[in-house]
Motif scaffolding. Structure first.
Motif, PDB file in Angstrom:
ATOM      1  N   VAL A 191      46.878  59.602  43.681  1.00  0.00           N
ATOM      2  CA  VAL A 191      47.048  58.198  43.287  1.00  0.00           C
ATOM      3  C   VAL A 191      46.239  57.286  44.199  1.00  0.00           C
ATOM      4  N   ASN A 192      46.375  57.483  45.521  1.00  0.00           N
ATOM      5  CA  ASN A 192      45.601  56.662  46.455  1.00  0.00           C
ATOM      6  C   ASN A 192      44.101  56.911  46.318  1.00  0.00           C
ATOM      7  N   ALA A 193      43.729  58.150  46.033  1.00  0.00           N
ATOM      8  CA  ALA A 193      42.308  58.471  45.862  1.00  0.00           C
ATOM      9  C   ALA A 193      41.730  57.753  44.647  1.00  0.00           C
ATOM     10  N   GLY A 194      42.524  57.633  43.580  1.00  0.00           N
ATOM     11  CA  GLY A 194      42.074  56.883  42.411  1.00  0.00           C
ATOM     12  C   GLY A 194      41.875  55.415  42.727  1.00  0.00           C
ATOM     13  N   ALA A 195      42.801  54.842  43.505  1.00  0.00           N
ATOM     14  CA  ALA A 195      42.656  53.448  43.917  1.00  0.00           C
ATOM     15  C   ALA A 195      41.415  53.271  44.776  1.00  0.00           C
ATOM     16  N   ALA A 196      41.180  54.213  45.688  1.00  0.00           N
ATOM     17  CA  ALA A 196      40.016  54.132  46.567  1.00  0.00           C
ATOM     18  C   ALA A 196      38.712  54.247  45.785  1.00  0.00           C
ATOM     19  N   LEU A 197      38.673  55.152  44.816  1.00  0.00           N
ATOM     20  CA  LEU A 197      37.460  55.321  44.009  1.00  0.00           C
ATOM     21  C   LEU A 197      37.122  54.047  43.252  1.00  0.00           C
ATOM     22  N   ALA A 198      38.124  53.426  42.640  1.00  0.00           N
ATOM     23  CA  ALA A 198      37.878  52.197  41.886  1.00  0.00           C
ATOM     24  C   ALA A 198      37.410  51.077  42.797  1.00  0.00           C
ATOM     25  N   ALA A 199      38.036  50.947  43.969  1.00  0.00           N
ATOM     26  CA  ALA A 199      37.660  49.875  44.887  1.00  0.00           C
ATOM     27  C   ALA A 199      36.256  50.090  45.449  1.00  0.00           C
ATOM     28  N   VAL A 200      35.948  51.317  45.852  1.00  0.00           N
ATOM     29  CA  VAL A 200      34.621  51.608  46.403  1.00  0.00           C
ATOM     30  C   VAL A 200      33.546  51.434  45.333  1.00  0.00           C
ATOM     31  N   SER A 201      33.836  51.826  44.107  1.00  0.00           N
ATOM     32  CA  SER A 201      32.874  51.636  43.009  1.00  0.00           C
ATOM     33  C   SER A 201      32.570  50.157  42.808  1.00  0.00           C
ATOM     34  N   LEU A 202      33.604  49.330  42.885  1.00  0.00           N
ATOM     35  CA  LEU A 202      33.395  47.895  42.733  1.00  0.00           C
ATOM     36  C   LEU A 202      32.549  47.342  43.866  1.00  0.00           C
ATOM     37  N   ILE A 203      32.829  47.777  45.100  1.00  0.00           N
ATOM     38  CA  ILE A 203      32.100  47.273  46.262  1.00  0.00           C
ATOM     39  C   ILE A 203      30.634  47.665  46.206  1.00  0.00           C
ATOM     40  N   ILE A 204      30.352  48.915  45.812  1.00  0.00           N
ATOM     41  CA  ILE A 204      28.978  49.426  45.857  1.00  0.00           C
ATOM     42  C   ILE A 204      28.183  49.080  44.599  1.00  0.00           C
ATOM     43  N   LEU A 205      28.795  49.220  43.435  1.00  0.00           N
ATOM     44  CA  LEU A 205      28.055  48.993  42.191  1.00  0.00           C
ATOM     45  C   LEU A 205      27.965  47.524  41.816  1.00  0.00           C
ATOM     46  N   LEU A 206      28.971  46.737  42.189  1.00  0.00           N
ATOM     47  CA  LEU A 206      28.968  45.301  41.870  1.00  0.00           C
ATOM     48  C   LEU A 206      29.216  44.507  43.139  1.00  0.00           C
ATOM     49  N   PRO A 207      28.242  44.497  44.053  1.00  0.00           N
ATOM     50  CA  PRO A 207      28.456  43.878  45.369  1.00  0.00           C
ATOM     51  C   PRO A 207      28.692  42.370  45.324  1.00  0.00           C
ATOM     52  N   ASN A 208      28.259  41.722  44.263  1.00  0.00           N
ATOM     53  CA  ASN A 208      28.422  40.265  44.170  1.00  0.00           C
ATOM     54  C   ASN A 208      29.758  39.859  43.551  1.00  0.00           C
ATOM     55  N   THR A 209      30.583  40.841  43.210  1.00  0.00           N
ATOM     56  CA  THR A 209      31.893  40.535  42.637  1.00  0.00           C
ATOM     57  C   THR A 209      32.790  39.910  43.701  1.00  0.00           C
ATOM     58  N   PRO A 210      33.524  38.842  43.388  1.00  0.00           N
ATOM     59  CA  PRO A 210      34.429  38.221  44.370  1.00  0.00           C
ATOM     60  C   PRO A 210      35.439  39.218  44.924  1.00  0.00           C
ATOM     61  N   ALA A 211      35.792  39.046  46.203  1.00  0.00           N
ATOM     62  CA  ALA A 211      36.728  39.961  46.860  1.00  0.00           C
ATOM     63  C   ALA A 211      38.104  39.932  46.213  1.00  0.00           C
ATOM     64  N   ALA A 212      38.415  38.853  45.512  1.00  0.00           N
ATOM     65  CA  ALA A 212      39.722  38.743  44.869  1.00  0.00           C
ATOM     66  C   ALA A 212      39.920  39.798  43.778  1.00  0.00           C
ATOM     67  N   TRP A 213      38.821  40.369  43.274  1.00  0.00           N
ATOM     68  CA  TRP A 213      38.939  41.390  42.234  1.00  0.00           C
ATOM     69  C   TRP A 213      39.252  42.772  42.795  1.00  0.00           C
ATOM     70  N   LEU A 214      39.111  42.951  44.109  1.00  0.00           N
ATOM     71  CA  LEU A 214      39.316  44.259  44.718  1.00  0.00           C
ATOM     72  C   LEU A 214      40.731  44.812  44.500  1.00  0.00           C
ATOM     73  N   PRO A 215      41.788  44.015  44.711  1.00  0.00           N
ATOM     74  CA  PRO A 215      43.135  44.548  44.452  1.00  0.00           C
ATOM     75  C   PRO A 215      43.342  44.998  43.008  1.00  0.00           C
ATOM     76  N   PHE A 216      42.791  44.231  42.054  1.00  0.00           N
ATOM     77  CA  PHE A 216      42.946  44.606  40.651  1.00  0.00           C
ATOM     78  C   PHE A 216      42.230  45.931  40.361  1.00  0.00           C
ATOM     79  N   ALA A 217      41.054  46.106  40.971  1.00  0.00           N
ATOM     80  CA  ALA A 217      40.309  47.350  40.777  1.00  0.00           C
ATOM     81  C   ALA A 217      41.074  48.536  41.350  1.00  0.00           C
ATOM     82  N   ALA A 218      41.624  48.363  42.542  1.00  0.00           N
ATOM     83  CA  ALA A 218      42.360  49.456  43.187  1.00  0.00           C
ATOM     84  C   ALA A 218      43.605  49.825  42.386  1.00  0.00           C
ATOM     85  N   PHE A 219      44.330  48.824  41.925  1.00  0.00           N
ATOM     86  CA  PHE A 219      45.535  49.115  41.155  1.00  0.00           C
ATOM     87  C   PHE A 219      45.186  49.783  39.827  1.00  0.00           C
ATOM     88  N   THR A 220      44.101  49.324  39.188  1.00  0.00           N
ATOM     89  CA  THR A 220      43.670  49.940  37.928  1.00  0.00           C
ATOM     90  C   THR A 220      43.298  51.400  38.141  1.00  0.00           C
TER      91      THR A 220
END
Length: 353
Positions: free
Chosen positions: A120-149
């Motif tokens: 479960v935590n690994a899935g959250a980490a994968l989504a968050a890291v993907s957002l950080i690396i693939l969409l670096p200009n995305t606001p930081a506020a989206w990070l929690p939503f990505a991790a939970f998704t």
């Protein structure tokens, strides 16, 4: 005669479970342990708030928290703005991970299960890291939503693939471990091919830290912990019944799949929100339930609140130690907990064969 004996046993078990309280138990041992853990946690929080480049005496910390004037100067900004939110986030993250781990071990009936071990935590980490690396200009506020998704997606896939005329605890664990390995590998690939600036940001997030957390993170995390923590307490009696085995639980009138799915969703919500706020802090969901069982036993009415307080205390103390050990450098609390949690996990493996 045997059938009548079994029926009487089921009715007796059902009556005993119906007598169990829904929320906090009246067991004196549980109350005593909670008071001791709460006292230790409060002391650790006061010390943590006072420690830093600009130290504040414990008495001045308490006076500032209570809104009382201090003798020398006004510490309101240091205490209330800079340090209190960080300490509260550490406590809430520990509470969320501990309750999630308690639920996971309960529904799988495995003392070695935890959200960070079954993927479960690994899935959250994968989504968050993907957002950080693939969409670096995305606001930081989206990070929690990505991790939970990410956590929710992995949990859904685990439950779906573990389904075979019902979901068994052992299948949930095996499929979860597989997803943990897959998500971890994909995260490593993301980091390998990412750009330096985004990779460094992702690595800091993956270590698990509460550095720089503000009141916005406190208010964002608190509803998740309060709501789903209350749901976990409400379902504690059902979790006790599930621990008797699926056949006995069905005989007692429990809707096994519905209850297991709801408990899994509760665990995912708590773990996902915690990981989204502070990164991947491992082993809290493994250690806190075990330590709680040694103190108050296996009944989840008492175990859940004790494990929650234990988890909050662990993360607060780990954050404090991370700042003290190599001052002025800071070690993320995730590293401190991993240094303790990894040997503890090996010990549990050996003890449980």
């Amino acid at each position: 005669m045997e059938a009548e004996e079994v029926e009487r046993s089921k009715q007796s078990l059902m009556i005993n479970f119906q007598k169990l309280p829904i929320f906090f138990p009246s067991d004196r041992q549980v109350i005593k342990v909670l008071l001791i853990l709460t006292s230790i946690t409060l002391v650790a929080m006061v010390i943590s708030i006072g420690y830093g480049e600009y130290p504040v005496a414990p008495l001045d910390v308490i006076k500032t928290l209570l809104g009382l004037p201090t003798a020398k100067e006004d510490y309101t900004f240091i205490v209330m703005v800079l340090r209190l939110p960080r300490t509260l986030v550490a406590f809430l993250v520990g509470v969320g991970l501990a309750i999630a781990g308690t639920i996971t071990q309960g529904i799988t009936r495995n003392p070695l299960a935890a959200p960070d071990i079954i993927g479960v935590n690994a899935g959250a980490a994968l989504a968050a890291v993907s957002l950080i690396i693939l969409l670096p200009n995305t606001p930081a506020a989206w990070l929690p939503f990505a991790a939970f998704t990410g956590a929710l997606t992995v949990a859904f896939l685990i439950y779906l693939l573990a389904w075979q005329e019902g979901s068994s605890p052992i299948r949930l664990i095996l499929v979860g471990i597989g997803f943990e390995l897959i998500a971890g590998t994909l995260t490593d690939i993301m980091i390998t091919f990412g750009q330096i600036n985004t990779v460094s940001q992702a690595l800091v997030w993956l270590t698990g830290s509460v550095y720089g957390r503000t009141w916005s993170q406190v208010w964002a995390l608190m509803p998740w912990i309060v709501i789903f923590g209350s749901v976990a307490l409400f379902l504690a009696r059902e979790l006790n019944i599930l621990n008797l085995g699926d056949e006995v639980a069905r005989g007692l009138g429990s809707q096994v799949e519905w209850q297991r799915g709801l408990l899994l969703l509760t665990s995912v919500a708590l773990a996902g929100a915690s990981v989204a706020t502070a990164g991947t802090i491992g082993f809290v969901g493994l250690m806190a339930p075990h330590l709680g069982r040694q103190l108050v036993g296996v009944s989840h009415q008492g175990l859940i609140p004790v494990a929650a307080m234990m988890g909050g205390m662990l993360v607060v103390c780990a954050d404090l130690l991370g700042r003290i050990m190599f001052a002025p450098l800071e070690l993320p609390c995730g590293i401190i907990i991993a240094a303790v949690g990894a040997p503890y996990f090996v010990y549990l493996l050996i003890r449980n064969r």
